[in-house]
Design a protein around this motif. Structure first.
Motif, short mmCIF file in Angstrom:
data_model
loop_
_atom_site.label_atom_id
_atom_site.label_comp_id
_atom_site.label_asym_id
_atom_site.label_seq_id
_atom_site.Cartn_x
_atom_site.Cartn_y
_atom_site.Cartn_z
N GLY A 143 36.01 43.93 49.46
CA GLY A 143 36.62 44.27 48.08
C GLY A 143 35.86 44.23 47.17
N TYR A 144 35.06 43.05 46.74
CA TYR A 144 34.41 42.53 45.82
C TYR A 144 33.08 43.65 45.55
CZ TYR A 144 30.75 40.08 43.03
OH TYR A 144 29.95 39.74 42.13
N CYS A 145 32.35 43.71 46.87
CA CYS A 145 31.34 44.69 47.00
C CYS A 145 31.67 45.97 46.47
CB CYS A 145 30.70 44.58 48.41
SG CYS A 145 29.91 42.92 48.89
N ILE A 146 32.69 46.45 46.78
CA ILE A 146 32.94 47.79 46.37
C ILE A 146 33.30 47.78 44.56
CG2 ILE A 146 34.75 49.60 46.62
CD1 ILE A 146 32.73 49.28 48.94
N GLU A 147 34.06 47.01 44.50
CA GLU A 147 34.41 47.16 42.93
C GLU A 147 33.31 46.87 42.15
OE1 GLU A 147 37.43 44.51 39.89
OE2 GLU A 147 38.31 45.62 41.68
N GLU A 148 32.31 46.13 42.71
CA GLU A 148 31.03 45.84 41.58
C GLU A 148 29.87 46.67 41.91
OE1 GLU A 148 31.19 43.62 39.19
OE2 GLU A 148 33.21 43.05 39.70
N ARG A 149 30.23 47.67 43.05
CA ARG A 149 29.28 48.69 43.08
C ARG A 149 27.93 47.88 43.73
NH1 ARG A 149 33.38 51.25 42.05
NH2 ARG A 149 33.44 53.40 41.35
N LEU B 298 44.99 47.62 41.38
CA LEU B 298 44.69 46.13 41.31
C LEU B 298 43.24 46.15 41.17
CD1 LEU B 298 47.15 44.27 43.51
CD2 LEU B 298 47.40 44.71 41.10
N GLY B 299 42.73 46.96 41.72
CA GLY B 299 41.25 46.82 41.91
C GLY B 299 40.90 46.55 43.22
N PHE B 300 39.77 46.94 43.68
CA PHE B 300 39.30 46.49 45.22
C PHE B 300 39.26 44.95 45.39
CE2 PHE B 300 38.16 50.99 45.69
CZ PHE B 300 38.81 51.18 46.95
N THR B 301 38.73 44.27 44.50
CA THR B 301 38.54 42.80 44.52
C THR B 301 39.94 42.15 44.68
OG1 THR B 301 36.45 42.78 43.06
CG2 THR B 301 37.87 40.63 43.36
N GLY C 127 42.88 43.68 45.29
CA GLY C 127 43.51 44.20 46.44
C GLY C 127 43.25 43.74 47.76
N PHE C 128 41.83 43.71 48.03
CA PHE C 128 41.39 43.12 49.39
C PHE C 128 41.52 41.83 49.55
CE2 PHE C 128 40.44 47.60 49.84
CZ PHE C 128 39.65 47.90 50.93
N THR C 129 41.58 40.99 48.27
CA THR C 129 41.65 39.37 48.35
C THR C 129 43.01 39.11 48.89
OG1 THR C 129 40.01 39.19 46.71
CG2 THR C 129 41.46 37.45 47.07
N ILE C 130 44.01 39.94 48.34
CA ILE C 130 45.33 39.92 48.84
C ILE C 130 45.48 39.99 50.31
CG2 ILE C 130 47.65 40.74 48.69
CD1 ILE C 130 47.10 41.13 45.65
N PHE C 131 44.96 41.25 50.76
CA PHE C 131 44.97 41.23 52.12
C PHE C 131 44.27 40.22 52.91
CE2 PHE C 131 44.69 46.01 50.77
CZ PHE C 131 45.89 46.22 50.43
N ALA C 132 43.37 39.57 52.46
CA ALA C 132 42.51 38.61 53.29
C ALA C 132 43.38 37.41 52.99
CB ALA C 132 41.10 38.36 52.42
N ALA C 133 44.16 37.13 52.06
CA ALA C 133 44.89 35.80 51.81
C ALA C 133 46.03 35.93 52.96
CB ALA C 133 45.52 35.56 50.54
N ILE C 134 46.71 36.99 53.07
CA ILE C 134 47.68 37.24 54.22
C ILE C 134 47.29 36.92 55.47
CG2 ILE C 134 49.17 38.92 54.91
CD1 ILE C 134 49.37 40.27 52.44
N SER C 135 45.89 37.42 55.84
CA SER C 135 45.06 37.32 57.13
C SER C 135 45.30 35.89 57.46
CB SER C 135 43.83 38.10 57.06
OG SER C 135 44.12 39.36 56.91
N ALA C 136 44.55 34.89 56.45
CA ALA C 136 44.57 33.61 56.50
C ALA C 136 45.72 32.98 56.75
CB ALA C 136 43.65 32.91 55.30
N ALA C 137 46.76 33.26 55.94
CA ALA C 137 48.14 32.70 55.99
C ALA C 137 48.69 32.81 57.28
CB ALA C 137 48.95 33.25 54.78
N VAL C 138 48.71 33.92 58.03
CA VAL C 138 49.32 33.95 59.22
C VAL C 138 48.51 33.57 60.21
CG1 VAL C 138 50.56 35.98 58.55
CG2 VAL C 138 48.54 36.32 59.67
N THR C 139 47.11 33.11 60.24
CA THR C 139 46.50 32.59 61.16
C THR C 139 46.63 30.95 61.25
OG1 THR C 139 44.81 34.07 60.96
CG2 THR C 139 43.91 32.09 62.08
#
Length: 485
Positions: free
Chosen positions: A369-375, A440-443, A445-457
């Motif tokens: 997400g960071y790579c996409i938002e920062e081009r 929210l922006g890709f950074t 937005g995708f960080t939120i998705f990543a945090a959910i992934s880590a939280a359920v692991t």
């Protein structure tokens, strides 16, 4: 049979499934029990694994060949790009839900008839999708093809459990899990160029043609793997008679409650916690890229259809291949090493030692997400996708093997539950992924998705220490409707 009874008594009344399986592994079989898939030649077992995994791979590829073509489909059928992405999410939904209603038949009439009949249905569905002139017709064809392709996704793991005992399942289950995860990754590699050269409809035509070839292979080479409750009669049939037999393998009636029995497994922590981990990590490590990748490729990197396919497919495929090289056979090595130091007892939780690698999904998704938002250059985004794919593949293999090891007699139902939860969660990604990134922006937005992934692991780590105790406390589900082994 007296030897078997003595071995069962020797492990005690509170024995776990693994202890019973270990105790019986060296028990001589009666002559009538000689016809069992567990005794088949290794080459034959792995041929079946390869064929079932290919069915699974094509089921997943059928859903994703059109991924690079969402912009083209939207223009051709006069819908938005977001609506065009529903053609994959609706496929995932039906492919995940339908096995719930077919599992009882797999446990009574066997696996082979279902592979044959539903492959025919998938061919019909892909043809309908290919020729349809309207958006509604395309969706109808995708629904039919999804139902047809749902069978290997729903009972593939159970077929493998029919063939292999616990200590040998890691590698074949890893092959199956790799096919489950990577179909959507491999498909865009070809789908982009197919759409560019021949049009997006040919993605469905090619799926129909390949499914037809697999159908012919299954007719002549895929045997029944469900163990009969009349082994003496089964052993007397010739190989040809067994291939042509269509009837009950297990002599019992199918009742209405059987169609909902797989859901009873949701109350068992050894199934629910890994399944939640799997459904979230897979969704944010694969479909998330699928439903946003076409938009990102066109708007950020200005790729054509062929380049879009490569961008969507190659990084995830490489990541998952490397992930599986670090999963299936390694988990077998871990559990067998554990058994060597514990009197031959294979503790299912030993496979969970690979869990830290699952967290790579969250790392890859957030940095993408960071790579996409920062081009950032596309190669950096591709590396992030590969890292996410690595973690996703570990999550897939660990979930299938651990859950089936925990409740091998319910492996068919376990497979249904895993596929159901994964599909229900992944189905929704297409509705909120791009809107979230837009707001929210890709950074973020995708960080939120990543945090959910880590939280359920993280909660699954509890099973490493307390999993065996929890399983013993909760007991084993009734096997009355699940005779997968």
């Amino acid at each position: 049979m007296k030897d078997a009874e003595m071995k069962i008594e020797s492990v005690g009344s509170d024995a776990t499934v693994e202890q019973l399986e270990s105790a019986l592994s060296s028990t001589p079989k009666d002559a009538a029990d000689q016809y069992t898939p567990l005794d088949w030649a290794l080459w034959r077992k792995y041929y079946i694994v390869a064929l079932v995994s290919t069915f699974t791979l094509m089921a997943q590829m059928g859903s994703a060949l059109v991924n690079p073509s969402f912009v083209t489909i939207a223009s051709d059928l006069h819908v938005t790009v977001e609506e065009a992405s529903y053609s994959i999410t609706i496929y995932m939904l039906f492919a995940g839900v339908f096995p719930l209603f077919i599992a009882p038949f797999a446990n009574v009439y066997g696996r082979r008839p279902l592979y044959l009949f539903f492959t025919i249905l998938s061919i019909v569905g892909f043809i309908v999708a290919a020729v349809s002139p309207s958006w509604g017709g395309l969706i109808a064809g995708r629904v039919i093809s999804a139902i047809g392709c749902s069978i290997p996704l729903g009972i593939g793991a159970a077929t493998i459990c029919d063939l292999f005992p616990q200590g040998q399942r890691g590698l074949p289950m890893g092959i199956f899990a790799w096919a489950t995860t990577n179909g959507p990754h491999i498909a865009p590699l070809a789908g982009g160029y197919i759409s560019q050269a021949y049009g997006w409809r040919w993605c469905n035509w090619i799926s129909a043609i390949i499914e037809g070839g697999l159908l012919l292979l299954a007719i002549f080479t895929l045997p029944e793997t469900l163990v009969s409750d009349n082994p003496d009669g089964e052993a007397k049939r010739s190989a040809m008679q067994r291939m042509l037999y269509f009837g009950k393998i297990v002599d019992r009636r199918i009742q209405l409650r059987d169609f909902f029995l797989p859901l009873r497994l949701v109350k068992y922590a050894a199934v629910t916690l890994p399944c939640i981990m799997y459904m979230v990590n897979l969704s944010y490590g694969s479909p998330l890229f699928a439903v946003t990748g076409s938009f990102i490729s066109a708007s950020v990197y200005h790729f054509d259809l062929g380049q879009t396919g490569l961008f969507l497919g190659l990084p995830l495929t490489v990541g998952c291949v490397l992930g599986e090289l670090s999963a299936g056979w390694v988990s077998d090595l871990i559990i067998n090493t554990y058994a060597r130091y514990h009197g031959g007892y294979r503790k299912a939780e030993a496979r969970l030692y690979l869990l830290p690698l699952v967290l790579l999904t969250a790392i890859g998704t957030a940095t993408f997400g960071y790579c996409i938002e920062e081009r950032k250059p596309w190669i950096q985004a591709a590396v992030c996708m590969a890292v996410s794919g690595f973690g996703t593949q570990i999550a897939t293999t660990v979930t299938y093997t651990y859950c089936c090891d925990s409740y091998p007699s319910q492996s068919s139902d376990v497979s249904v539950v895993i596929n159901l939860l994964k599909s229900l969660f992944a189905f929704n990604v297409g509705f909120y992924a791009l809107p979230t990134a837009d707001q929210l922006g890709f950074t973020a937005g995708f960080t939120i998705f990543a945090a959910i992934s880590a939280a359920v692991t993280i909660p699954v780590f509890i099973l490493i220490i307390y999993g065996e105790k929890i399983r013993r406390t909760q007991g084993n589900p009734s096997s009355s409707a699940s005779n997968s082994q």
